[in-house]
Design a protein around this motif. Structure first.
Motif, PDB file in Angstrom:
ATOM      1  N   ARG A 167      37.649  25.207   6.968  1.00 26.97           N
ATOM      2  CA  ARG A 167      38.050  23.886   7.432  1.00 26.97           C
ATOM      3  C   ARG A 167      37.405  23.515   8.752  1.00 26.97           C
ATOM      4  O   ARG A 167      37.476  22.371   9.184  1.00 26.97           O
ATOM      5  N   ARG A 168      36.801  24.478   9.398  1.00 29.67           N
ATOM      6  CA  ARG A 168      36.199  24.239  10.719  1.00 29.67           C
ATOM      7  C   ARG A 168      34.701  23.989  10.588  1.00 29.67           C
ATOM      8  O   ARG A 168      34.013  24.666   9.839  1.00 29.67           O
ATOM      9  N   ASP A 169      34.238  23.043  11.380  1.00 27.95           N
ATOM     10  CA  ASP A 169      32.801  22.810  11.472  1.00 27.95           C
ATOM     11  C   ASP A 169      32.206  23.825  12.430  1.00 27.95           C
ATOM     12  O   ASP A 169      32.844  24.228  13.410  1.00 27.95           O
ATOM     13  N   HIS A 170      30.988  24.201  12.147  1.00 27.41           N
ATOM     14  CA  HIS A 170      30.212  25.042  13.060  1.00 27.41           C
ATOM     15  C   HIS A 170      29.055  24.193  13.563  1.00 27.41           C
ATOM     16  O   HIS A 170      28.502  23.380  12.816  1.00 27.41           O
ATOM     17  N   TYR A 171      28.688  24.410  14.799  1.00 26.67           N
ATOM     18  CA  TYR A 171      27.546  23.715  15.377  1.00 26.67           C
ATOM     19  C   TYR A 171      26.486  24.764  15.649  1.00 26.67           C
ATOM     20  O   TYR A 171      26.766  25.807  16.228  1.00 26.67           O
ATOM     21  N   ARG A 172      25.277  24.483  15.196  1.00 23.72           N
ATOM     22  CA  ARG A 172      24.214  25.472  15.332  1.00 23.72           C
ATOM     23  C   ARG A 172      22.951  24.819  15.860  1.00 23.72           C
ATOM     24  O   ARG A 172      22.731  23.613  15.702  1.00 23.72           O
ATOM     25  N   LEU A 173      22.137  25.644  16.456  1.00 24.06           N
ATOM     26  CA  LEU A 173      20.825  25.207  16.910  1.00 24.06           C
ATOM     27  C   LEU A 173      19.886  25.181  15.707  1.00 24.06           C
ATOM     28  O   LEU A 173      20.050  25.966  14.773  1.00 24.06           O
ATOM     29  N   TYR A 174      18.924  24.308  15.733  1.00 25.75           N
ATOM     30  CA  TYR A 174      17.914  24.290  14.676  1.00 25.75           C
ATOM     31  C   TYR A 174      17.027  25.521  14.806  1.00 25.75           C
ATOM     32  O   TYR A 174      16.797  26.025  15.908  1.00 25.75           O
ATOM     33  N   ASP A 175      16.521  26.007  13.658  1.00 26.08           N
ATOM     34  CA  ASP A 175      15.682  27.199  13.666  1.00 26.08           C
ATOM     35  C   ASP A 175      14.408  26.991  14.473  1.00 26.08           C
ATOM     36  O   ASP A 175      14.013  27.846  15.239  1.00 26.08           O
ATOM     37  N   ASP A 176      13.755  25.878  14.288  1.00 31.28           N
ATOM     38  CA  ASP A 176      12.523  25.584  15.023  1.00 31.28           C
ATOM     39  C   ASP A 176      12.840  24.465  16.014  1.00 31.28           C
ATOM     40  O   ASP A 176      12.241  23.400  15.995  1.00 31.28           O
ATOM     41  N   LEU A 177      13.811  24.751  16.869  1.00 32.20           N
ATOM     42  CA  LEU A 177      14.424  23.757  17.745  1.00 32.20           C
ATOM     43  C   LEU A 177      13.423  22.940  18.541  1.00 32.20           C
ATOM     44  O   LEU A 177      13.457  21.720  18.546  1.00 32.20           O
ATOM     45  N   TRP A 178      12.517  23.586  19.233  1.00 35.10           N
ATOM     46  CA  TRP A 178      11.635  22.871  20.149  1.00 35.10           C
ATOM     47  C   TRP A 178      10.652  22.009  19.392  1.00 35.10           C
ATOM     48  O   TRP A 178      10.395  20.862  19.769  1.00 35.10           O
ATOM     49  N   TYR A 179      10.123  22.511  18.315  1.00 41.35           N
ATOM     50  CA  TYR A 179       9.196  21.726  17.509  1.00 41.35           C
ATOM     51  C   TYR A 179       9.914  20.496  16.942  1.00 41.35           C
ATOM     52  O   TYR A 179       9.416  19.378  17.042  1.00 41.35           O
ATOM     53  N   ALA A 180      11.089  20.696  16.353  1.00 44.67           N
ATOM     54  CA  ALA A 180      11.832  19.581  15.767  1.00 44.67           C
ATOM     55  C   ALA A 180      12.199  18.534  16.824  1.00 44.67           C
ATOM     56  O   ALA A 180      12.092  17.335  16.586  1.00 44.67           O
ATOM     57  N   THR A 181      12.614  18.999  17.982  1.00 41.52           N
ATOM     58  CA  THR A 181      12.999  18.087  19.053  1.00 41.52           C
ATOM     59  C   THR A 181      11.817  17.234  19.503  1.00 41.52           C
ATOM     60  O   THR A 181      11.928  16.023  19.665  1.00 41.52           O
ATOM     61  N   PHE A 182      10.667  17.872  19.675  1.00 39.63           N
ATOM     62  CA  PHE A 182       9.519  17.118  20.152  1.00 39.63           C
ATOM     63  C   PHE A 182       8.909  16.247  19.061  1.00 39.63           C
ATOM     64  O   PHE A 182       8.318  15.208  19.368  1.00 39.63           O
ATOM     65  N   LEU A 183       9.077  16.628  17.789  1.00 39.46           N
ATOM     66  CA  LEU A 183       8.642  15.724  16.723  1.00 39.46           C
ATOM     67  C   LEU A 183       9.449  14.438  16.767  1.00 39.46           C
ATOM     68  O   LEU A 183       8.911  13.355  16.547  1.00 39.46           O
ATOM     69  N   LYS A 184      10.737  14.563  17.058  1.00 41.31           N
ATOM     70  CA  LYS A 184      11.567  13.367  17.194  1.00 41.31           C
ATOM     71  C   LYS A 184      11.065  12.526  18.369  1.00 41.31           C
ATOM     72  O   LYS A 184      11.006  11.309  18.293  1.00 41.31           O
ATOM     73  N   ARG A 185      10.699  13.184  19.451  1.00 41.29           N
ATOM     74  CA  ARG A 185      10.144  12.479  20.603  1.00 41.29           C
ATOM     75  C   ARG A 185       8.829  11.796  20.213  1.00 41.29           C
ATOM     76  O   ARG A 185       8.521  10.719  20.695  1.00 41.29           O
ATOM     77  N   ASP A 186       8.069  12.441  19.356  1.00 39.77           N
ATOM     78  CA  ASP A 186       6.815  11.881  18.859  1.00 39.77           C
ATOM     79  C   ASP A 186       7.060  10.508  18.226  1.00 39.77           C
ATOM     80  O   ASP A 186       6.339   9.553  18.500  1.00 39.77           O
ATOM     81  N   ARG A 187       8.096  10.410  17.398  1.00 42.69           N
ATOM     82  CA  ARG A 187       8.426   9.127  16.767  1.00 42.69           C
ATOM     83  C   ARG A 187       8.814   8.091  17.813  1.00 42.69           C
ATOM     84  O   ARG A 187       8.481   6.919  17.692  1.00 42.69           O
ATOM     85  N   MET A 188       9.517   8.535  18.864  1.00 42.84           N
ATOM     86  CA  MET A 188       9.895   7.603  19.932  1.00 42.84           C
ATOM     87  C   MET A 188       8.656   7.106  20.668  1.00 42.84           C
ATOM     88  O   MET A 188       8.575   5.925  21.014  1.00 42.84           O
ATOM     89  N   ILE A 189       7.701   7.989  20.900  1.00 40.68           N
ATOM     90  CA  ILE A 189       6.470   7.592  21.589  1.00 40.68           C
ATOM     91  C   ILE A 189       5.709   6.573  20.747  1.00 40.68           C
ATOM     92  O   ILE A 189       5.170   5.599  21.273  1.00 40.68           O
ATOM     93  N   ILE A 190       5.683   6.777  19.438  1.00 40.61           N
ATOM     94  CA  ILE A 190       5.011   5.819  18.547  1.00 40.61           C
ATOM     95  C   ILE A 190       5.685   4.454  18.650  1.00 40.61           C
ATOM     96  O   ILE A 190       5.004   3.420  18.767  1.00 40.61           O
ATOM     97  N   MET A 191       6.998   4.430  18.630  1.00 41.93           N
ATOM     98  CA  MET A 191       7.722   3.160  18.749  1.00 41.93           C
ATOM     99  C   MET A 191       7.441   2.497  20.089  1.00 41.93           C
ATOM    100  O   MET A 191       7.243   1.276  20.162  1.00 41.93           O
TER     101      MET A 191
END
Length: 162
Positions: free
Chosen positions: A86-110
């Protein structure tokens, strides 16, 4: 992972969580999400429940709820639930830094595209149009450089793990 032979100084870990949280808040992250992120980074499993986070950080579950919602929105953590739990768990992404900066990549494009639209509206020869053109050119340069950096990072990571 911590093994039975490995001893962690839990007081030192708690101090480090607070120290990392402070650094992250000084560079712009909200204080509570910074502390939650730091707690997740220092957990061997890389995942905790909201109750675990609240207890570890000595904060209310409501404070944790707001923090993890923010961290989910910015792409730093994922929420998951084990079957039958019944409890949610919060976890870090496996390839955290790459995924985070890819998201930033989309922001830079915008951001770059918004600058391009402004140049069209203001005129490229106006002072404000020239500022926007410089911003567009810089952001375009960053996108090219970031893509090369991502490729080099993955190559380095593969070599390290080989």
């Amino acid at each position: 992972m911590t093994t039975p032979d490995t001893k962690r100084d839990e007081d030192a870990v708690r101090r480090y969580v607070e120290s990392l949280g402070l650094v992250l808040s000084q560079i712009g992250m909200q204080r509570m999400p910074a502390r939650v992120f730091a707690a997740l980074m220092t957990t061997d499993e890389g995942r905790l429940t909201a109750a675990d986070l609240a207890a570890q950080l000595s904060v209310s579950p409501a404070a944790v709820s707001g923090a993890v919602r923010y961290l989910e929105q910015v792409g730093l953590v994922a929420k998951e639930r084990e079957p039958g739990e019944r409890r949610d768990h919060y976890r870090l992404y496996d390839d955290l830094w790459y995924a985070t900066f890819l998201k930033r990549d989309r922001m830079i494009i915008m951001w770059r595209d918004a600058a391009e639209n402004g140049i069209e509206a203001l005129g490229e020869d106006t002072p404000s149009g020239k500022r926007l053109a410089e911003m567009r050119d810089f952001l375009s340069f960053m996108l090219v450089e970031l893509n090369g950096m991502y490729e080099r990072w993955h190559k380095l990571r593969e070599e390290k793990n080989a």
